[in-house]
Structure formats: structure tokens, C-alpha cells
Motif scaffolding. Structure first.
Motif, PDB file in Angstrom:
ATOM      1  N   ILE A  60       3.183  -5.306  -9.028  1.00  0.00           N
ATOM      2  CA  ILE A  60       3.021  -3.917  -9.469  1.00  0.00           C
ATOM      3  C   ILE A  60       3.639  -3.739 -10.864  1.00  0.00           C
ATOM      4  CG2 ILE A  60       3.417  -1.492  -8.898  1.00  0.00           C
ATOM      5  CD1 ILE A  60       3.643  -2.220  -5.993  1.00  0.00           C
ATOM      6  N   PRO A  61       2.940  -4.193 -11.899  1.00  0.00           N
ATOM      7  CA  PRO A  61       3.493  -4.014 -13.252  1.00  0.00           C
ATOM      8  C   PRO A  61       3.554  -2.529 -13.631  1.00  0.00           C
ATOM      9  CG  PRO A  61       1.270  -4.927 -13.349  1.00  0.00           C
ATOM     10  CD  PRO A  61       1.656  -4.892 -11.912  1.00  0.00           C
ATOM     11  N   HIS A  62       4.641  -2.151 -14.270  1.00  0.00           N
ATOM     12  CA  HIS A  62       4.817  -0.772 -14.727  1.00  0.00           C
ATOM     13  C   HIS A  62       5.791  -0.772 -15.898  1.00  0.00           C
ATOM     14  CE1 HIS A  62       7.766  -1.664 -11.597  1.00  0.00           C
ATOM     15  NE2 HIS A  62       8.576  -0.793 -12.170  1.00  0.00           N
ATOM     16  N   HIS A 105       6.375   8.091 -10.134  1.00  0.00           N
ATOM     17  CA  HIS A 105       6.047   6.687  -9.853  1.00  0.00           C
ATOM     18  C   HIS A 105       6.808   6.160  -8.644  1.00  0.00           C
ATOM     19  CE1 HIS A 105       9.690   6.280 -12.209  1.00  0.00           C
ATOM     20  NE2 HIS A 105       9.814   5.048 -11.764  1.00  0.00           N
ATOM     21  N   LEU A 106       7.974   6.717  -8.362  1.00  0.00           N
ATOM     22  CA  LEU A 106       8.751   6.248  -7.214  1.00  0.00           C
ATOM     23  C   LEU A 106       8.029   6.562  -5.906  1.00  0.00           C
ATOM     24  CD1 LEU A 106      12.322   7.283  -8.429  1.00  0.00           C
ATOM     25  CD2 LEU A 106      11.273   5.012  -8.490  1.00  0.00           C
ATOM     26  N   ALA A 107       7.475   7.764  -5.801  1.00  0.00           N
ATOM     27  CA  ALA A 107       6.728   8.147  -4.605  1.00  0.00           C
ATOM     28  C   ALA A 107       5.459   7.298  -4.485  1.00  0.00           C
ATOM     29  CB  ALA A 107       6.375   9.628  -4.654  1.00  0.00           C
ATOM     30  N   ILE A 112       2.370   2.699  -1.945  1.00  0.00           N
ATOM     31  CA  ILE A 112       1.676   1.417  -2.108  1.00  0.00           C
ATOM     32  C   ILE A 112       2.383   0.348  -1.291  1.00  0.00           C
ATOM     33  CG2 ILE A 112       1.161  -0.446  -3.730  1.00  0.00           C
ATOM     34  CD1 ILE A 112       0.755   1.779  -5.839  1.00  0.00           C
ATOM     35  N   ALA A 113       3.705   0.340  -1.357  1.00  0.00           N
ATOM     36  CA  ALA A 113       4.488  -0.659  -0.616  1.00  0.00           C
ATOM     37  C   ALA A 113       4.181  -0.578   0.874  1.00  0.00           C
ATOM     38  CB  ALA A 113       5.972  -0.460  -0.877  1.00  0.00           C
ATOM     39  N   VAL A 141      -2.674   6.848  -0.402  1.00  0.00           N
ATOM     40  CA  VAL A 141      -1.777   6.690  -1.558  1.00  0.00           C
ATOM     41  C   VAL A 141      -2.114   7.756  -2.607  1.00  0.00           C
ATOM     42  CG1 VAL A 141      -1.084   5.172  -3.433  1.00  0.00           C
ATOM     43  CG2 VAL A 141      -1.467   4.237  -1.166  1.00  0.00           C
ATOM     44  N   ALA A 142      -3.409   7.999  -2.795  1.00  0.00           N
ATOM     45  CA  ALA A 142      -3.865   8.871  -3.875  1.00  0.00           C
ATOM     46  C   ALA A 142      -3.643  10.353  -3.578  1.00  0.00           C
ATOM     47  CB  ALA A 142      -5.343   8.604  -4.157  1.00  0.00           C
TER      48      ALA A 142
END
Length: 143
Positions: A60-62, A105-107, A112-113, A141-142
Motif C-alpha cells: 500500500i504505497p502512500h 487515509h488511516l480509516a 483495506i487491511a 472500503v469505498a
């Protein structure tokens, strides 16, 4: 603007390296209007600080903490790779780029995890033949 649309999803991506995967993840986010082009550099910076490999064939690149100014609105990019690539000694075939506005992004990361916590779920996702199948998988997720 939805955080995930069919335009953010690449199936059967012919990617050879971790660097290529990170670049494409960031390019999708920038092209779809979630981030500035500079966000891509912040994604590479994050990877040098700590690997974004998550296990179960997933990375998960960010961007880094200071990349928030580069994010216009929260979004995801998803790449289902043609074959596994080496991600710092780990096999990866699912690459999810994240751009989060504020702390969103944390949520997104935790959802996703959870969706990818079982390797069999990831393997099922990797069999998707269309972006709409990927959207169905990540519909929770969305939201």
C-alpha cells in the motif's frame, strides 16, 4: 468525488519492479485528480522510510506525513499485477495507492487491511477480470 472508480483500477498490469508499481500508483492518483504530481515523490520518500509491504501479496504505497498538502481529495488506485514482483524481499501482486485528505487515509487503510486480511480474499481479488469486479470487492472500503 468517489475515492475509488473504475478509472483508478488497472487489471493485469505488466509491472516489473517495486519502483514501477509505486510510480504507476501515484500517476493514477494524479491523473484522476486526487493529488498533485509531487505526491509521487512523497510516495517514494515514504518507501525509503518504511516499507509499505503489508503481507498477503499486498503493498500500500502512500505519501509521507508532510505530503498532505499534495492531496486534493482522498482517493485510491488499485493495480492487479500480471505476476508477482519483489517488494524488498516479499512477493507482491496487489498494489493499492492511497491519498488521504487529513487523517482520512488511516480509516481507508484499516478498511483495506480488513478486506485483504485473508490471503484467499486477495487471491480471489487477483482473479477479477474487470474493474467493476474490483469495485464490488472493495465496495465496503469505498463507503
Amino acid at each position: 468525488m468517489s475515492i475509488l472508480t473504475e478509472g483508478n483500477i488497472k487489471i493485469g498490469a505488466a509491472i516489473e519492479t517495486k519502483e514501477e508499481a509505486i510510480r504507476q500508483a501515484g500517476e493514477i492518483l494524479a491523473e484522476q485528480g486526487y493529488t498533485s504530481e509531487n505526491y509521487i515523490d512523497k510516495m517514494f520518500e515514504r518507501e525509503t522510510l518504511t516499507s509499505t509491504y503489508m503481507g498477503n501479496l499486498l503493498a500500500i504505497p502512500h505519501g509521507t506525513e508532510d505530503a498532505r498538502d499534495e492531496v486534493k481529495t482522498s482517493g485510491l488506485s488499485i493495480q492487479l499485477l500480471e505476476k508477482e514482483i519483489d517488494w524488498g524481499g516479499n512477493p507482491v501482486q496487489l498494489v493499492i495507492g492511497i491519498a488521504g485528505k487529513g487523517d482520512e487515509h488511516l480509516a481507508i487503510l484499516s478498511k483495506i487491511a480488513i478486506a485483504c486480511s485473508e490471503e484467499e480474499n486477495v487471491r480471489t481479488l487477483l482473479k477479477a477480470k474487470s474493474p467493476s469486479e474490483v469495485l464490488d470487492f472493495f465496495s465496503e472500503v469505498a463507503e
